[in-house]
Write a protein that holds these residues in place. Structure first.
Motif, short mmCIF file in Angstrom:
data_model
loop_
_atom_site.label_atom_id
_atom_site.label_comp_id
_atom_site.label_asym_id
_atom_site.label_seq_id
_atom_site.Cartn_x
_atom_site.Cartn_y
_atom_site.Cartn_z
N VAL A 163 0.84 -1.19 0.00
CA VAL A 163 0.00 0.00 0.00
C VAL A 163 0.88 1.24 0.00
O VAL A 163 1.88 1.31 0.73
CB VAL A 163 -0.96 0.01 1.21
N LYS A 164 0.54 2.22 -0.83
CA LYS A 164 1.23 3.50 -0.90
C LYS A 164 0.23 4.61 -0.64
O LYS A 164 -0.86 4.61 -1.21
CB LYS A 164 1.89 3.71 -2.27
N ILE A 165 0.63 5.56 0.21
CA ILE A 165 -0.23 6.70 0.53
C ILE A 165 0.50 7.98 0.19
O ILE A 165 1.62 8.21 0.66
CB ILE A 165 -0.63 6.69 2.02
N ASN A 166 -0.13 8.78 -0.62
CA ASN A 166 0.38 10.10 -0.95
C ASN A 166 -0.60 11.13 -0.39
O ASN A 166 -1.66 11.38 -1.00
CB ASN A 166 0.53 10.27 -2.47
N GLY A 167 -0.29 11.68 0.78
CA GLY A 167 -1.20 12.62 1.40
C GLY A 167 -1.13 12.57 2.90
O GLY A 167 -0.04 12.55 3.49
N LEU A 168 -2.29 12.46 3.56
CA LEU A 168 -2.39 12.51 5.02
C LEU A 168 -2.89 11.18 5.56
O LEU A 168 -3.91 10.66 5.10
CB LEU A 168 -3.33 13.64 5.43
N ASN A 169 -2.16 10.63 6.54
CA ASN A 169 -2.58 9.41 7.21
C ASN A 169 -2.82 9.70 8.69
O ASN A 169 -1.94 10.21 9.38
CB ASN A 169 -1.50 8.32 7.08
N LEU A 181 4.69 5.84 2.71
CA LEU A 181 3.90 7.06 2.89
C LEU A 181 4.72 8.27 2.48
O LEU A 181 5.86 8.44 2.91
CB LEU A 181 3.45 7.19 4.34
N ARG A 182 4.10 9.10 1.67
CA ARG A 182 4.71 10.37 1.26
C ARG A 182 3.73 11.48 1.63
O ARG A 182 2.68 11.61 1.00
CB ARG A 182 4.99 10.38 -0.24
N GLY A 183 4.09 12.22 2.71
CA GLY A 183 3.18 13.26 3.14
C GLY A 183 3.23 13.47 4.63
O GLY A 183 4.31 13.65 5.21
N PHE A 184 2.07 13.36 5.31
CA PHE A 184 1.94 13.66 6.73
C PHE A 184 1.36 12.44 7.43
O PHE A 184 0.32 11.91 7.02
CB PHE A 184 1.02 14.87 6.92
N ASN A 185 2.02 12.01 8.53
CA ASN A 185 1.59 10.83 9.26
C ASN A 185 1.32 11.17 10.72
O ASN A 185 2.17 11.75 11.40
CB ASN A 185 2.66 9.73 9.18
N ILE A 186 0.12 10.80 11.22
CA ILE A 186 -0.23 10.96 12.62
C ILE A 186 -0.72 9.60 13.10
O ILE A 186 -1.79 9.13 12.70
CB ILE A 186 -1.33 12.02 12.84
N SER A 187 0.06 8.94 13.96
CA SER A 187 -0.33 7.60 14.42
C SER A 187 0.39 7.26 15.72
O SER A 187 1.43 7.82 16.04
CB SER A 187 0.01 6.55 13.36
N ILE A 188 -0.21 6.31 16.46
CA ILE A 188 0.40 5.90 17.74
C ILE A 188 1.66 5.09 17.49
O ILE A 188 2.71 5.34 18.08
CB ILE A 188 -0.62 5.10 18.57
N ILE A 189 1.55 4.08 16.63
CA ILE A 189 2.70 3.24 16.32
C ILE A 189 2.64 2.86 14.85
O ILE A 189 1.58 2.47 14.35
CB ILE A 189 2.74 1.98 17.21
N SER A 190 3.75 2.99 14.15
CA SER A 190 3.78 2.69 12.72
C SER A 190 5.06 1.96 12.37
O SER A 190 6.15 2.35 12.80
CB SER A 190 3.68 3.98 11.89
N GLY A 191 4.91 0.93 11.56
CA GLY A 191 6.05 0.25 10.96
C GLY A 191 5.91 0.30 9.46
O GLY A 191 4.96 -0.24 8.90
N MET A 192 6.82 0.99 8.80
CA MET A 192 6.71 1.21 7.35
C MET A 192 8.01 0.89 6.65
O MET A 192 9.08 0.95 7.24
CB MET A 192 6.32 2.68 7.08
N ASN A 193 7.89 0.59 5.36
CA ASN A 193 9.09 0.43 4.55
C ASN A 193 9.73 1.78 4.23
O ASN A 193 10.95 1.89 4.20
CB ASN A 193 8.75 -0.29 3.24
N LYS A 194 8.89 2.78 4.02
CA LYS A 194 9.43 4.10 3.64
C LYS A 194 8.50 5.19 4.14
O LYS A 194 7.28 5.10 4.01
CB LYS A 194 9.58 4.20 2.13
N MET A 195 9.12 6.25 4.71
CA MET A 195 8.37 7.42 5.15
C MET A 195 9.08 8.66 4.67
O MET A 195 10.23 8.93 5.04
CB MET A 195 8.26 7.42 6.68
N ASN A 196 8.41 9.44 3.83
CA ASN A 196 8.95 10.70 3.33
C ASN A 196 7.99 11.82 3.70
O ASN A 196 6.85 11.84 3.22
CB ASN A 196 9.13 10.68 1.80
#
Length: 277
Positions: A163-169, A181-196
């Motif tokens: 899954v790829k997200i371009n925007g706000l999570n 994820l490319r954009g803005f992330n607000i979360s308690i706990i996240s494990g991702m391959n890539k965060m920009n």
């Protein structure tokens, strides 16, 4: 009598003309009515080798090109403006808003893309944070020694991106791998391959990070580029700044500010740096 003979001859002539017309039509149908094009085409397709190509106008043309285009054409329902998550197996892109409980691997579509807003309440990662108390506890002290982490959810467990997200999570739980994820992330706990981009939360664990991350407990990345702000910051290869109680980078190109700072050259309190190998 003569008049009768004339009428009969006219009728005979008309009848002979009809017979000739019928004969011509039947002959034409027998010669040209059978179209073997589809049969010939089917035969050719069945006999196409695994990697076929022909030379046309000096260029190689792959004979499977049009078949590939047909098989990969988007369905009418493959792009949505709104979707619940997990996203349907028939949808490969959402340009708008996604609401639900999280995302999971799709057997039909390799990567599902969200362009816009993703809001979710992931019970899996929320349970990981609240029930497995060792995860946040270890994350708090990972800046002192990254070997403290024993849970494979950190660092070494990397799922293929689905899954790829371009925007706000925005998530009460967060991802547990397989996301970019490319954009803005607000979360308690996240494990991702890539965060920009920009991230705010409790724990952010990424294989590749670029941007600014503010976490209450820990920022953990295999390769980082930017600013990490948190109680504990770990990046095996980092270019930028780490600010927290405990900072750790095996290969740092930048500055560290915290109670205890460790990089490839030295361990120092309050401030540490490394700009060369």
């Amino acid at each position: 009598m003569k008049r009768i003979n004339q009428v009969m001859s006219v009728k005979s002539f008309i009848a002979s003309r009809k017979v000739m017309l019928i004969y011509i039509l039947l002959f034409s149908g027998s010669c040209f009515g059978q179209d073997n094009t589809s049969k010939a085409t089917d035969t050719l397709i069945r006999n196409i080798p695994s990697s076929p190509s022909v030379v046309f106008d000096g260029r190689d043309i792959n004979l499977h090109y049009f078949k590939w285009k047909s098989e990969n054409n988007l369905r009418n329902d493959s792009i949505k403006i709104f979707s619940l998550s997990p996203i349907s197996r028939r949808v490969n892109k959402v340009n708008g808003f996604v609401l639900g409980v999280g995302h999971y691997e799709n057997a039909n579509i390799k990567i599902q893309t969200i362009n816009g807003l993703n809001v979710e309440a992931s019970p899996l990662s929320l349970a990981l944070f609240s029930i497995s108390i060792n995860v946040p506890f270890e994350a708090l002290f990972v800046g002192i020694n990254d070997n403290v982490i024993s849970n494979v959810a950190f660092f070494d467990d990397c799922k293929d991106t689905y899954v790829k997200i371009n925007g706000l999570n925005i998530s009460s739980g967060g991802f547990t791998g397989g996301a970019e994820l490319r954009g803005f992330n607000i979360s308690i706990i996240s494990g991702m391959n890539k965060m920009n981009g920009f991230s705010v939360g409790g724990i952010l664990n990424t294989k590749n990070f670029s941007g600014v991350s503010i976490s209450g407990l820990a920022n953990i990345s295999d390769s980082g580029n930017g600013i990490q702000i948190g109680s504990s910051n770990v990046s095996r290869r980092h270019k930028g700044i780490q600010i927290g109680l405990f900072n750790n980078s095996k290969d740092l190109r930048g500055m560290q500010f915290g109670l205890w700072n460790t990089n490839g050259k030295r361990k120092l309190p309050f401030i540490n740096w490394q700009f060369k190998k």
